[in-house]
Design an enzyme around this catalytic site. Structure first.
Site, mmCIF file in Angstrom:
data_model
loop_
_atom_site.group_PDB
_atom_site.id
_atom_site.type_symbol
_atom_site.label_atom_id
_atom_site.label_comp_id
_atom_site.label_asym_id
_atom_site.label_seq_id
_atom_site.Cartn_x
_atom_site.Cartn_y
_atom_site.Cartn_z
ATOM 1 N N ASP A 142 2.569 4.104 2.529
ATOM 2 C CA ASP A 142 3.098 4.250 1.170
ATOM 3 C C ASP A 142 1.978 4.615 0.211
ATOM 4 O OD1 ASP A 142 5.551 3.445 -0.743
ATOM 5 O OD2 ASP A 142 3.676 2.795 -1.667
ATOM 6 N N TYR A 172 -2.104 7.230 -7.329
ATOM 7 C CA TYR A 172 -3.142 6.467 -6.625
ATOM 8 C C TYR A 172 -4.386 7.323 -6.389
ATOM 9 C CZ TYR A 172 0.780 3.321 -5.392
ATOM 10 O OH TYR A 172 1.880 2.503 -5.431
ATOM 11 N N LYS A 196 5.151 9.471 -4.410
ATOM 12 C CA LYS A 196 5.950 9.229 -5.623
ATOM 13 C C LYS A 196 5.538 10.171 -6.747
ATOM 14 C CE LYS A 196 5.467 4.407 -4.254
ATOM 15 N NZ LYS A 196 4.098 4.035 -3.965
ATOM 16 N N HIS A 217 8.521 7.193 -9.538
ATOM 17 C CA HIS A 217 7.647 6.011 -9.566
ATOM 18 C C HIS A 217 8.074 4.968 -10.611
ATOM 19 C CE1 HIS A 217 3.254 4.928 -8.423
ATOM 20 N NE2 HIS A 217 3.945 3.838 -8.629
HETATM 21 P P1 NDP Z 1 0.029 -6.828 -2.133
HETATM 22 O O1 NDP Z 1 0.961 -7.891 -2.548
HETATM 23 O O2 NDP Z 1 0.293 -6.062 -0.882
HETATM 24 O O3 NDP Z 1 -1.403 -7.521 -2.067
HETATM 25 C C1 NDP Z 1 -2.554 -6.827 -1.717
HETATM 26 C C2 NDP Z 1 -3.727 -7.791 -1.882
HETATM 27 O O4 NDP Z 1 -3.649 -8.838 -0.920
HETATM 28 C C3 NDP Z 1 -5.063 -7.112 -1.679
HETATM 29 O O5 NDP Z 1 -5.976 -7.716 -2.575
HETATM 30 C C4 NDP Z 1 -5.439 -7.460 -0.231
HETATM 31 O O6 NDP Z 1 -6.847 -7.500 -0.101
HETATM 32 C C5 NDP Z 1 -4.820 -8.849 -0.100
HETATM 33 N N1 NDP Z 1 -4.382 -9.154 1.261
HETATM 34 C C6 NDP Z 1 -3.589 -8.405 2.073
HETATM 35 N N2 NDP Z 1 -3.342 -9.041 3.232
HETATM 36 C C7 NDP Z 1 -3.998 -10.225 3.170
HETATM 37 C C8 NDP Z 1 -4.125 -11.325 4.065
HETATM 38 N N3 NDP Z 1 -3.533 -11.331 5.248
HETATM 39 N N4 NDP Z 1 -4.890 -12.370 3.664
HETATM 40 C C9 NDP Z 1 -5.498 -12.388 2.453
HETATM 41 N N5 NDP Z 1 -5.402 -11.379 1.555
HETATM 42 C C10 NDP Z 1 -4.656 -10.308 1.920
HETATM 43 O O7 NDP Z 1 -0.139 -5.842 -3.395
HETATM 44 P P2 NDP Z 1 0.033 -4.289 -3.674
HETATM 45 O O8 NDP Z 1 0.120 -4.168 -5.133
HETATM 46 O O9 NDP Z 1 -1.016 -3.510 -2.987
HETATM 47 O O10 NDP Z 1 1.466 -3.900 -3.076
HETATM 48 C C11 NDP Z 1 1.654 -3.337 -1.789
HETATM 49 C C12 NDP Z 1 1.943 -1.842 -1.887
HETATM 50 O O11 NDP Z 1 3.111 -1.590 -2.682
HETATM 51 C C13 NDP Z 1 0.857 -1.039 -2.613
HETATM 52 O O12 NDP Z 1 -0.313 -0.865 -1.844
HETATM 53 C C14 NDP Z 1 1.609 0.219 -2.932
HETATM 54 O O13 NDP Z 1 1.705 1.060 -1.791
HETATM 55 C C15 NDP Z 1 2.985 -0.334 -3.336
HETATM 56 N N6 NDP Z 1 3.102 -0.522 -4.794
HETATM 57 C C16 NDP Z 1 4.075 0.194 -5.457
HETATM 58 C C17 NDP Z 1 4.240 0.078 -6.812
HETATM 59 C C18 NDP Z 1 5.298 0.850 -7.488
HETATM 60 O O14 NDP Z 1 5.340 0.863 -8.723
HETATM 61 N N7 NDP Z 1 6.184 1.515 -6.785
HETATM 62 C C19 NDP Z 1 3.380 -0.790 -7.631
HETATM 63 C C20 NDP Z 1 2.395 -1.525 -6.857
HETATM 64 C C21 NDP Z 1 2.288 -1.387 -5.497
HETATM 65 P P3 NDP Z 1 -7.657 -6.570 0.939
HETATM 66 O O15 NDP Z 1 -7.190 -5.166 0.758
HETATM 67 O O16 NDP Z 1 -9.083 -6.778 0.556
HETATM 68 O O17 NDP Z 1 -7.344 -7.123 2.299
#
Ligand code: NDP
Length: 281
Positions: free
Chosen positions: A48, A53, A82, A115
């Protein structure tokens, strides 16, 4: 309910989509190829991204490398991007789609999403998506961050019902009304920020359940998504966390445990409220 990382759900237009994927929000472009390659190599099939981004080129490079290293084919993957708020006219949307394809180095996308609804500027953009879809250039089209009122409005004129509504969704924001609305119309809910962007990883209520199964809080939350029939796309740049997040198919939460997490809902957001959000960047 999906049974493994590569298992698919069927969207309302018949297209199969992996029920679990990898998000790449906030991953810098120059780090993205390696992360996407790692993700595909450890078994993820759905990626995704979004124009805003700034890492579509990195995603494309990662896909190319992973196809070479794994022997998978393009059609084994499910790629989502998006269109951003600053280009919601018909022509801008078509141009944005072409631009995303070019950056990704692909000749089609599996899923293309609006988006944000912006200040109700999505009608023209949706027409463009419908035409691209009908011309066979996208496998499926959908929206993000649409409230019930946005969906009701869109559905008044839509020729194609969105397959997906990708919204903020986690135990503190369970979108109860929106979920019921989407379910009734066969619009699949997809969770962004499923881990509340890290906000629930120490939560004691979830930790108690996690300890019982020898799992992490992240795994319990993602398992709760799967059992709720919500498509989820946790983001991690770390290979071991990608593996950990997907290692959730060897245990089940009981009805009581599901209920305990359901009761955590505060309808609390970490991201903007779509009812008020109309920024340009
Ligand atoms: P998430 O809820 O997926 O959280 C991501 C965070 O959690 C990062 O800091 C990551 O750190 C950490 N993390 C992931 N797995 C673990 C684990 N097992 N243990 C501890 N920490 C962990 O947030 P996102 O906002 O990234 O949401 C996911 C996806 O949704 C986005 O990447 C994007 O593709 C989409 N999105 C879409 C939006 C929209 O408006 N349509 C808005 C926001 C997001 P690290 O990377 O260092 O592991």
């Amino acid at each position: 309910m999906i049974k493994n990382l590569q298992d698919t759900i069927q969207l309302n237009n018949g297209i199969a989509m992996p029920g679990f994927g990898l998000g790449v929000f906030q991953v810098p472009n120059d780090a993205t190829a390696e992360i996407v390659k790692n993700g595909i190599e450890v078994g993820y099939r759905s990626i995704d991204t979004a124009a805003i981004y700034g890492n579509e080129a990195g995603v494309g490079e990662g896909i190319k490398q992973a196809l070479a290293s794994t022997g998978l084919k393009r059609e084994d993957l499910f790629i989502t991007s998006k269109v951003w708020n600053d280009g919601l006219s018909y022509d801008e949307t078509v141009a944005a789609y072409e631009d995303s394809l070019q950056k990704l180095g692909l000749d089609y996308l599996d899923l293309y999403l609006i988006h944000w609804p912006g200040n109700n500027k999505y009608a023209e953009s949706w027409k463009a998506l419908e035409d691209l879809y009908k011309a066979g250039k996208i496998k499926a089209i959908g929206v993000c961050n649409f409230n019930v009122s946005h969906l009701q409005d869109l559905l008044k004129t839509a020729r194609v019902v969105p397959v997906i509504n990708q919204v903020e969704f986690h135990p503190r924001l369970q979108q109860v009304e929106l979920r019921a609305f989407c379910k009734e119309r066969n619009i699949q809910l997809e969770a962004w920020a499923p881990l509340m962007q890290g906000g629930l990883l120490e939560d004691p209520t979830i930790a108690e359940i996690a300890t019982k199964y020898g799992k992490s809080n992240a795994q319990v939350i993602l398992r709760w998504d799967v059992q709720n029939g919500v498509v989820t796309i946790p983001k991690s740049v770390r290979k071991e966390r990608m593996i950990q997040n997907a290692d959730i198919f060897d245990f089940s939460l009981t009805d009581e445990e599901m209920q305990v997490i359901n009761e955590m809902n505060l309808e609390k957001r970490v991201g903007p409220n779509p009812a008020e959000f109309d920024f340009k960047m």
